[in-house]
Design a protein around this motif. Structure first.
Motif, mmCIF file in Angstrom:
data_model
loop_
_atom_site.group_PDB
_atom_site.id
_atom_site.type_symbol
_atom_site.label_atom_id
_atom_site.label_comp_id
_atom_site.label_asym_id
_atom_site.label_seq_id
_atom_site.Cartn_x
_atom_site.Cartn_y
_atom_site.Cartn_z
ATOM 1 N N ARG A 2 0.826 -1.344 -0.142
ATOM 2 C CA ARG A 2 0.062 -0.107 -0.132
ATOM 3 C C ARG A 2 0.883 1.383 -0.319
ATOM 4 N NH1 ARG A 2 -5.398 1.372 2.987
ATOM 5 N NH2 ARG A 2 -6.514 0.871 0.961
ATOM 6 N N PRO A 3 2.007 1.521 0.847
ATOM 7 C CA PRO A 3 2.697 2.466 0.733
ATOM 8 C C PRO A 3 3.319 2.712 -0.702
ATOM 9 C CG PRO A 3 3.139 1.447 2.812
ATOM 10 C CD PRO A 3 2.317 0.613 1.931
ATOM 11 N N MET A 4 3.779 1.883 -1.258
ATOM 12 C CA MET A 4 4.201 1.874 -2.700
ATOM 13 C C MET A 4 3.072 2.554 -3.751
ATOM 14 S SD MET A 4 7.086 1.790 -4.210
ATOM 15 C CE MET A 4 8.065 0.595 -4.792
ATOM 16 N N PHE A 5 1.947 2.056 -3.505
ATOM 17 C CA PHE A 5 0.955 2.679 -4.363
ATOM 18 C C PHE A 5 0.387 4.205 -4.068
ATOM 19 C CE2 PHE A 5 -3.491 3.414 -4.863
ATOM 20 C CZ PHE A 5 -3.831 3.428 -6.054
ATOM 21 N N LEU A 6 0.774 4.559 -2.939
ATOM 22 C CA LEU A 6 0.609 5.902 -2.410
ATOM 23 C C LEU A 6 1.590 6.701 -3.116
ATOM 24 C CD1 LEU A 6 -0.645 5.720 0.969
ATOM 25 C CD2 LEU A 6 -1.984 6.208 -0.987
ATOM 26 N N LEU A 8 3.483 5.997 -5.704
ATOM 27 C CA LEU A 8 3.322 5.889 -7.288
ATOM 28 C C LEU A 8 2.061 7.101 -7.648
ATOM 29 C CD1 LEU A 8 4.053 5.053 -10.145
ATOM 30 C CD2 LEU A 8 2.329 3.179 -9.306
ATOM 31 N N LEU A 9 1.270 7.089 -6.594
ATOM 32 C CA LEU A 9 0.206 8.072 -7.102
ATOM 33 C C LEU A 9 0.515 9.547 -6.829
ATOM 34 C CD1 LEU A 9 -2.839 8.353 -7.587
ATOM 35 C CD2 LEU A 9 -3.324 8.199 -5.121
ATOM 36 N N ALA A 10 1.208 9.674 -5.674
ATOM 37 C CA ALA A 10 1.821 11.194 -5.623
ATOM 38 C C ALA A 10 2.734 11.515 -6.641
ATOM 39 C CB ALA A 10 2.493 11.001 -4.117
ATOM 40 N N VAL A 11 3.726 10.618 -7.156
ATOM 41 C CA VAL A 11 4.575 10.860 -8.306
ATOM 42 C C VAL A 11 3.748 11.295 -9.406
ATOM 43 C CG1 VAL A 11 6.161 10.117 -9.901
ATOM 44 C CG2 VAL A 11 6.590 9.762 -7.271
ATOM 45 N N VAL A 13 0.457 12.148 -9.691
ATOM 46 C CA VAL A 13 -0.377 13.470 -9.591
ATOM 47 C C VAL A 13 0.595 14.622 -9.809
ATOM 48 C CG1 VAL A 13 -1.344 15.127 -7.689
ATOM 49 C CG2 VAL A 13 -2.005 12.622 -8.040
ATOM 50 N N VAL A 14 1.937 14.691 -9.155
ATOM 51 C CA VAL A 14 2.861 15.702 -9.481
ATOM 52 C C VAL A 14 3.285 15.851 -10.762
ATOM 53 C CG1 VAL A 14 5.253 16.429 -9.031
ATOM 54 C CG2 VAL A 14 3.789 15.711 -7.130
ATOM 55 N N LEU A 15 3.593 14.773 -11.617
ATOM 56 C CA LEU A 15 3.686 14.781 -13.022
ATOM 57 C C LEU A 15 2.803 15.139 -13.976
ATOM 58 C CD1 LEU A 15 5.992 11.702 -13.465
ATOM 59 C CD2 LEU A 15 6.647 13.785 -13.601
ATOM 60 N N PHE A 16 1.546 14.663 -13.478
ATOM 61 C CA PHE A 16 0.325 15.097 -14.724
ATOM 62 C C PHE A 16 -0.485 16.287 -14.209
ATOM 63 C CE2 PHE A 16 1.692 10.697 -15.769
ATOM 64 C CZ PHE A 16 2.024 10.760 -17.004
ATOM 65 N N VAL A 17 -0.524 16.635 -13.165
ATOM 66 C CA VAL A 17 -1.338 17.714 -12.619
ATOM 67 C C VAL A 17 -0.496 18.812 -12.088
ATOM 68 C CG1 VAL A 17 -3.007 18.358 -10.870
ATOM 69 C CG2 VAL A 17 -2.936 15.917 -11.735
ATOM 70 N N VAL A 18 0.184 18.932 -11.220
ATOM 71 C CA VAL A 18 0.976 19.862 -10.660
ATOM 72 C C VAL A 18 2.050 20.758 -11.569
ATOM 73 C CG1 VAL A 18 2.524 20.826 -8.971
ATOM 74 C CG2 VAL A 18 0.916 19.064 -8.379
ATOM 75 N N LEU A 19 2.602 19.809 -12.322
ATOM 76 C CA LEU A 19 3.656 20.477 -13.375
ATOM 77 C C LEU A 19 3.124 21.037 -14.473
ATOM 78 C CD1 LEU A 19 6.770 17.920 -13.157
ATOM 79 C CD2 LEU A 19 6.440 20.162 -12.099
#
Length: 109
Positions: A2-6, A8-11, A13-19
């Motif tokens: 589960r921590p690995m999934f979170l 990956l999800l955070a990365v 979100v940063v790559l496709f939403v924030v940047l």
């Protein structure tokens, strides 16, 4: 697992939403400054005689003319893009004339 999934999800979100949002904001700022410079330069060409205003004042005059003229041309008057650009340049020239006149009449010191 589960921590690995979170992570990956955070990365993702940063790559496709924030940047992309940051990139769009920087692009909007850059193009706004360039449009202000061009419209301000054209406004300075319209005003006769030398204008003793600086680079930043030219950009500010162009931005004022571009924003107010664009709003007036497209939303208030409902004219086409070519006439809107002429309105933007005219308003920018007015701001340049006001800034140059104000600069000319300031007392020395």
């Amino acid at each position: 697992m589960r921590p690995m999934f979170l992570v990956l999800l955070a990365v993702l979100v940063v790559l496709f939403v924030v940047l992309p949002l940051v990139g769009m904001a920087l692009w909007a700022l850059t193009t706004t400054i360039l449009v202000g410079l061009v419209i301000g330069g054209l406004g300075r060409l319209v005003v006769p005689g030398p204008q003793r205003i600086g680079f930043l004042a030219t950009i500010a005059a162009g931005l004022c003319g571009s924003i107010v003229g664009g709003f007036l041309g497209q939303h208030v008057l409902g004219v086409g893009r070519a006439l809107t650009i002429i309105i933007e340049i005219a308003l920018s020239a007015g701001v340049v004339a006001v800034l140059a006149g104000r600069r000319r009449h300031l007392p020395a010191g």
